[in-house]
Motif scaffolding. Structure first.
Motif, PDB file in Angstrom:
ATOM      1  N   GLN A 331       0.849  -1.199   0.000  1.00  0.00           N
ATOM      2  CA  GLN A 331       0.000   0.000   0.000  1.00  0.00           C
ATOM      3  C   GLN A 331       0.885   1.250   0.000  1.00  0.00           C
ATOM      4  O   GLN A 331       1.594   1.509   0.981  1.00  0.00           O
ATOM      5  CB  GLN A 331      -0.900   0.011   1.241  1.00  0.00           C
ATOM      6  CG  GLN A 331      -1.848  -1.159   1.302  1.00  0.00           C
ATOM      7  CD  GLN A 331      -2.528  -1.264   2.660  1.00  0.00           C
ATOM      8  OE1 GLN A 331      -2.430  -0.388   3.499  1.00  0.00           O
ATOM      9  NE2 GLN A 331      -3.230  -2.360   2.859  1.00  0.00           N
ATOM     10  N   PRO A 332       0.840   2.044  -1.092  1.00  0.00           N
ATOM     11  CA  PRO A 332       1.737   3.204  -1.184  1.00  0.00           C
ATOM     12  C   PRO A 332       1.589   4.166  -0.003  1.00  0.00           C
ATOM     13  O   PRO A 332       2.577   4.720   0.478  1.00  0.00           O
ATOM     14  CB  PRO A 332       1.316   3.873  -2.505  1.00  0.00           C
ATOM     15  CG  PRO A 332       0.673   2.773  -3.292  1.00  0.00           C
ATOM     16  CD  PRO A 332       0.033   1.849  -2.314  1.00  0.00           C
ATOM     17  N   THR A 333       0.358   4.363   0.512  1.00  0.00           N
ATOM     18  CA  THR A 333       0.194   5.334   1.609  1.00  0.00           C
ATOM     19  C   THR A 333       0.889   4.832   2.882  1.00  0.00           C
ATOM     20  O   THR A 333       1.494   5.607   3.614  1.00  0.00           O
ATOM     21  CB  THR A 333      -1.289   5.588   1.920  1.00  0.00           C
ATOM     22  OG1 THR A 333      -1.942   4.328   1.978  1.00  0.00           O
ATOM     23  CG2 THR A 333      -1.944   6.463   0.889  1.00  0.00           C
ATOM     24  N   THR A 334       0.794   3.520   3.113  1.00  0.00           N
ATOM     25  CA  THR A 334       1.456   2.954   4.293  1.00  0.00           C
ATOM     26  C   THR A 334       2.966   3.094   4.151  1.00  0.00           C
ATOM     27  O   THR A 334       3.664   3.489   5.086  1.00  0.00           O
ATOM     28  CB  THR A 334       1.087   1.457   4.436  1.00  0.00           C
ATOM     29  OG1 THR A 334      -0.316   1.357   4.448  1.00  0.00           O
ATOM     30  CG2 THR A 334       1.663   0.852   5.684  1.00  0.00           C
ATOM     31  N   CYS A 335       3.470   2.740   2.970  1.00  0.00           N
ATOM     32  CA  CYS A 335       4.920   2.822   2.741  1.00  0.00           C
ATOM     33  C   CYS A 335       5.394   4.257   2.946  1.00  0.00           C
ATOM     34  O   CYS A 335       6.426   4.498   3.590  1.00  0.00           O
ATOM     35  CB  CYS A 335       5.263   2.386   1.313  1.00  0.00           C
ATOM     36  SG  CYS A 335       5.041   0.625   1.087  1.00  0.00           S
ATOM     37  N   LEU A 336       4.636   5.211   2.438  1.00  0.00           N
ATOM     38  CA  LEU A 336       5.050   6.608   2.555  1.00  0.00           C
ATOM     39  C   LEU A 336       5.075   7.025   4.028  1.00  0.00           C
ATOM     40  O   LEU A 336       6.019   7.700   4.477  1.00  0.00           O
ATOM     41  CB  LEU A 336       4.095   7.508   1.749  1.00  0.00           C
ATOM     42  CG  LEU A 336       4.428   8.999   1.770  1.00  0.00           C
ATOM     43  CD1 LEU A 336       5.804   9.284   1.165  1.00  0.00           C
ATOM     44  CD2 LEU A 336       3.366   9.818   1.038  1.00  0.00           C
ATOM     45  N   SER A 376       7.340  15.414   7.160  1.00  0.00           N
ATOM     46  CA  SER A 376       5.977  15.006   7.558  1.00  0.00           C
ATOM     47  C   SER A 376       4.939  15.533   6.580  1.00  0.00           C
ATOM     48  O   SER A 376       3.806  15.062   6.549  1.00  0.00           O
ATOM     49  CB  SER A 376       5.667  15.484   8.975  1.00  0.00           C
ATOM     50  OG  SER A 376       5.741  16.871   9.011  1.00  0.00           O
ATOM     51  N   GLU A 377       5.313  16.536   5.766  1.00  0.00           N
ATOM     52  CA  GLU A 377       4.361  17.117   4.816  1.00  0.00           C
ATOM     53  C   GLU A 377       4.454  16.479   3.425  1.00  0.00           C
ATOM     54  O   GLU A 377       3.672  16.817   2.544  1.00  0.00           O
ATOM     55  CB  GLU A 377       4.629  18.635   4.632  1.00  0.00           C
ATOM     56  CG  GLU A 377       4.737  19.422   5.934  1.00  0.00           C
ATOM     57  CD  GLU A 377       3.429  19.443   6.676  1.00  0.00           C
ATOM     58  OE1 GLU A 377       2.394  19.441   6.005  1.00  0.00           O
ATOM     59  OE2 GLU A 377       3.451  19.397   7.924  1.00  0.00           O
ATOM     60  N   ALA A 378       5.429  15.610   3.215  1.00  0.00           N
ATOM     61  CA  ALA A 378       5.624  15.041   1.859  1.00  0.00           C
ATOM     62  C   ALA A 378       4.385  14.259   1.424  1.00  0.00           C
ATOM     63  O   ALA A 378       3.840  13.476   2.190  1.00  0.00           O
ATOM     64  CB  ALA A 378       6.848  14.142   1.851  1.00  0.00           C
ATOM     65  N   HIS A 379       3.942  14.514   0.188  1.00  0.00           N
ATOM     66  CA  HIS A 379       2.741  13.827  -0.303  1.00  0.00           C
ATOM     67  C   HIS A 379       3.058  12.599  -1.133  1.00  0.00           C
ATOM     68  O   HIS A 379       2.191  11.758  -1.359  1.00  0.00           O
ATOM     69  CB  HIS A 379       1.896  14.802  -1.140  1.00  0.00           C
ATOM     70  CG  HIS A 379       1.345  15.919  -0.325  1.00  0.00           C
ATOM     71  ND1 HIS A 379       1.894  17.172  -0.299  1.00  0.00           N
ATOM     72  CD2 HIS A 379       0.320  15.940   0.551  1.00  0.00           C
ATOM     73  CE1 HIS A 379       1.229  17.936   0.545  1.00  0.00           C
ATOM     74  NE2 HIS A 379       0.273  17.207   1.076  1.00  0.00           N
ATOM     75  N   THR A 380       4.272  12.547  -1.633  1.00  0.00           N
ATOM     76  CA  THR A 380       4.655  11.397  -2.456  1.00  0.00           C
ATOM     77  C   THR A 380       6.058  10.941  -2.063  1.00  0.00           C
ATOM     78  O   THR A 380       6.820  11.695  -1.456  1.00  0.00           O
ATOM     79  CB  THR A 380       4.695  11.765  -3.959  1.00  0.00           C
ATOM     80  OG1 THR A 380       5.704  12.777  -4.117  1.00  0.00           O
ATOM     81  CG2 THR A 380       3.364  12.286  -4.467  1.00  0.00           C
ATOM     82  N   GLY A 454      10.743  -3.790   1.328  1.00  0.00           N
ATOM     83  CA  GLY A 454      10.761  -2.633   2.208  1.00  0.00           C
ATOM     84  C   GLY A 454       9.689  -1.636   1.838  1.00  0.00           C
ATOM     85  O   GLY A 454       8.762  -1.935   1.073  1.00  0.00           O
ATOM     86  N   VAL A 455       9.832  -0.420   2.390  1.00  0.00           N
ATOM     87  CA  VAL A 455       8.827   0.613   2.120  1.00  0.00           C
ATOM     88  C   VAL A 455       9.357   1.660   1.144  1.00  0.00           C
ATOM     89  O   VAL A 455       8.589   2.353   0.498  1.00  0.00           O
ATOM     90  CB  VAL A 455       8.396   1.327   3.426  1.00  0.00           C
ATOM     91  CG1 VAL A 455       7.645   0.391   4.327  1.00  0.00           C
ATOM     92  CG2 VAL A 455       9.574   1.952   4.158  1.00  0.00           C
TER      93      VAL A 455
END
Ligand code: SF4
Length: 565
Positions: A331-336, A376-380, A454-455
């Motif tokens: 899941q990209p959001t979890t990895c991010l 903490s603000e990074a969106h991608t 990994g993430v």
């Protein structure tokens, strides 16, 4: 062979017979039971070792051809009798049965002391007592009536009676059903809270009851954990062998290193924590068996120090953890979210490193702080890696300011370069990152994580992506610190390196100096930012890996990076 079921999953119908000692675990703590029986995780501590010692006299089994035809005339003694019952779904070893005039007398040996009741009388602890009830059930299944039962407490040197009545048998059956239901549920129970049982629990370094509670829902405020999750066998040595033609063998409980017929090193095998071999070094099958049995990893490096691979036994647990890892890290959001914490911690630690070891320009320090906070603000992931890259440029742009004796050592630093490293400092950094990555890959493997997914780092053949991810926050604190201290202390100089068309690499003396400094750094005690205790870096790596382990098992809500002040 393990007595654990093959990774119990929800819906499992046919469980193998449960050993009576696992019922004991269940009554002590359901989470301990789950680790031991379902996940087959076992960690020795002083109590379990002492427990084995208390059994030493009864662990010499009597020869019994057929337990169903057991004859127990008065005065007979039968030791370490293994009994199984398909009907009960139970197996167990009875320490000692004595024939008495009115029936058998059952005795179980325990280390430690009995509990005192309100009247000050010695009584058996409940898990110990229930273990005897279960054993008496097994004996009855074999048509042996139990007249009396006792727990022998080694510390008290006395027998304490146990009630094995019908009522207690019914209770025991209920507990057995509950334990089996928990095993079939496939869900690890939460840890006990502020419970003294945790202080004596062998699974403490794996369970991390207080830390787990913090990770379940981090609130930002640090907590105080009184007992660091540090196994009692934290000592031990890393055996490094780099002489071409050397052979590592196993003789009489010792690991011996032989070169041209001469023994150049010998140490008890239990003292070896890890083995690193460089180039043409042989390891005998006997030594390999000893390493696998003791959970010692063997890492192979090329003569120039390139990490080639490692030998490890089977991981303790696997399927549930890996399933969770594959699901979550897809899941990209979890990895991010996890990657943001890792990069935040990395930039923080790089900044600390610069400030500790030199006088970096104020501008660079403040820009690094901004970059750290922007993570903490990074969106991608691309945005996050961009911040990391900018911080790395500032960090390595000021790295030379940390090298106080670069002139004397004949080494200096202008920029980070690799594959191959083109100067001694980069050779040191490359070697250090390679070793640390290997160390973390081994830790991931041993806690049951797949080091290759990994993430942040993309999975590629032979690339331990999760180890590389976990390494980010530790790079400056461990490897960069080792490089800086080696140079500043004058422990390594230009002639400890070999320069050629394929890059710059350390020679044997250089590697020796590196390993000494690396070992010192890994043994350096450092404070945990959230839990207050101090532990060597080596153990901190494991705590962070355990946090990921918790996360992929759904027991932690996120990941908190390791930072230092
Ligand atoms: S440390 Fe405490 S909660 Fe964890 S398994 Fe042991 S007794 Fe249970």
């Amino acid at each position: 062979m393990s007595d654990a079921p093959v990774q119990t999953q929800a819906g499992l119908e046919a469980q193998p017979p449960m050993p009576v000692r696992r019922l004991h675990n269940f009554l002590y703590c359901p989470r301990l039971f789950y680790y031991q029986w379902v996940e087959n995780i076992f960690q020795e501590n002083a109590d379990t070792v002492e427990g084995s010692h208390a059994h030493r006299n009864v662990d010499r089994p009597s020869r019994i051809e057929d337990p169903t035809k057991l004859d127990l005339p008065e005065g007979t003694q039968i030791r370490s009798l293994r009994l199984a019952s398909e009907k009960l779904g139970l197996v167990g070893v009875v320490d000692l049965i004595e024939g008495g005039p009115e029936g058998a007398v059952l005795i179980d040996y325990k280390k430690g002391s009995a509990r005192r009741d309100e009247a000050g009388e010695r009584v058996a602890k409940e898990p110990d007592a229930m273990q005897l009830v279960a054993q008496s059930m097994l004996l009855r299944e074999h048509a042996i009536s139990v007249k009396e039962a006792f727990v022998y407490y080694a510390a008290d040197k006395r027998r304490v009676p146990v009630d094995v009545s019908e009522e207690r048998t019914r209770e025991c059956l209920e507990k057995l059903d509950q334990a089996k239901a928990l095993a079939a549920e496939g869900r690890c129970p939460p840890p006990l809270q502020d419970d003294p049982r945790c202080l004596y629990c062998s699974a403490y370094p794996i369970c991390l009851p207080n830390e787990s509670e913090f990770w379940r829902e981090p609130k930002g405020e640090p907590i105080t954990v009184k007992r660091p999750p540090r196994p009692e066998d934290d000592d031990g040595e890393i055996l490094i062998v780099q002489r071409p033609g050397a052979q590592i063998g196993f003789r009489g409980g010792q690991i011996v290193v032989v070169l041209k017929g001469d023994t150049i090193r010998a140490l008890p095998s239990m003292q070896v924590r890890a083995v690193y071999v460089y180039g043409a070094v042989q390891i005998t099958t006997q030594a390999t068996h000893a390493f696998l049995e003791q959970g010692v990893s063997v890492s192979y490096f090329s003569p120039s120090g390139r990490f080639l691979g490692m030998l490890n036994g089977l991981p303790a647990s696997g399927v549930d953890t890996r399933r969770g890892q594959y699901r979550l890290f897809d899941q990209p959001t979890t990895c991010l979210a996890v990657a943001k914490e890792m990069i935040r911690a990395k930039i923080h630690n790089q900044r600390v490193m610069l400030m500790r070891n030199g006088e970096p320009p104020e501008k660079a320090v403040s820009e690094m702080m901004q970059l750290r906070d922007q993570t903490s603000e990074a969106h991608t992931m691309t945005e996050l890696l961009g911040l990391e890259g900018m911080a790395a440029a500032l960090y390595f742009g000021n790295f030379a300011g940390m090298l106080k004796s670069s002139d004397g050592a004949g080494v200096d630093f202008s920029s980070r370069n690799r594959r191959p490293p083109r100067d001694p400092v980069n050779a040191l950094l490359s070697m250090g990152y390679s070793v640390l990555c290997k160390e973390l890959a081994g830790i991931c493997h041993s806690v049951g994580l797949d080091p290759f997914l990994g993430v942040m780092h993309q999975p590629r053949y032979g690339r331990p992506a999760l180890a590389l991810d976990l390494m980010e926050e530790f790079r400056p604190l461990i490897v960069d610190s080792v490089a800086v201290s080696l140079i500043n202390r004058g422990e390594i100089a230009k002639d400890d390196f070999i320069s050629g068309s394929s890059g710059v690499f350390m020679n044997e003396d250089g590697r020796k100096a590196f390993w000494e400094a690396y070992g010192r750094r890994m043994d350096t005690e450092v404070s945990h930012p959230q839990f207050g205790y101090s532990m060597p870096y080596r153990r901190m790596l494991e705590v962070q890996a355990r946090q990921v382990w918790r996360f992929v098992r759904g027991e932690a809500s996120g990941y908190v990076g390791f930072t230092t002040r």
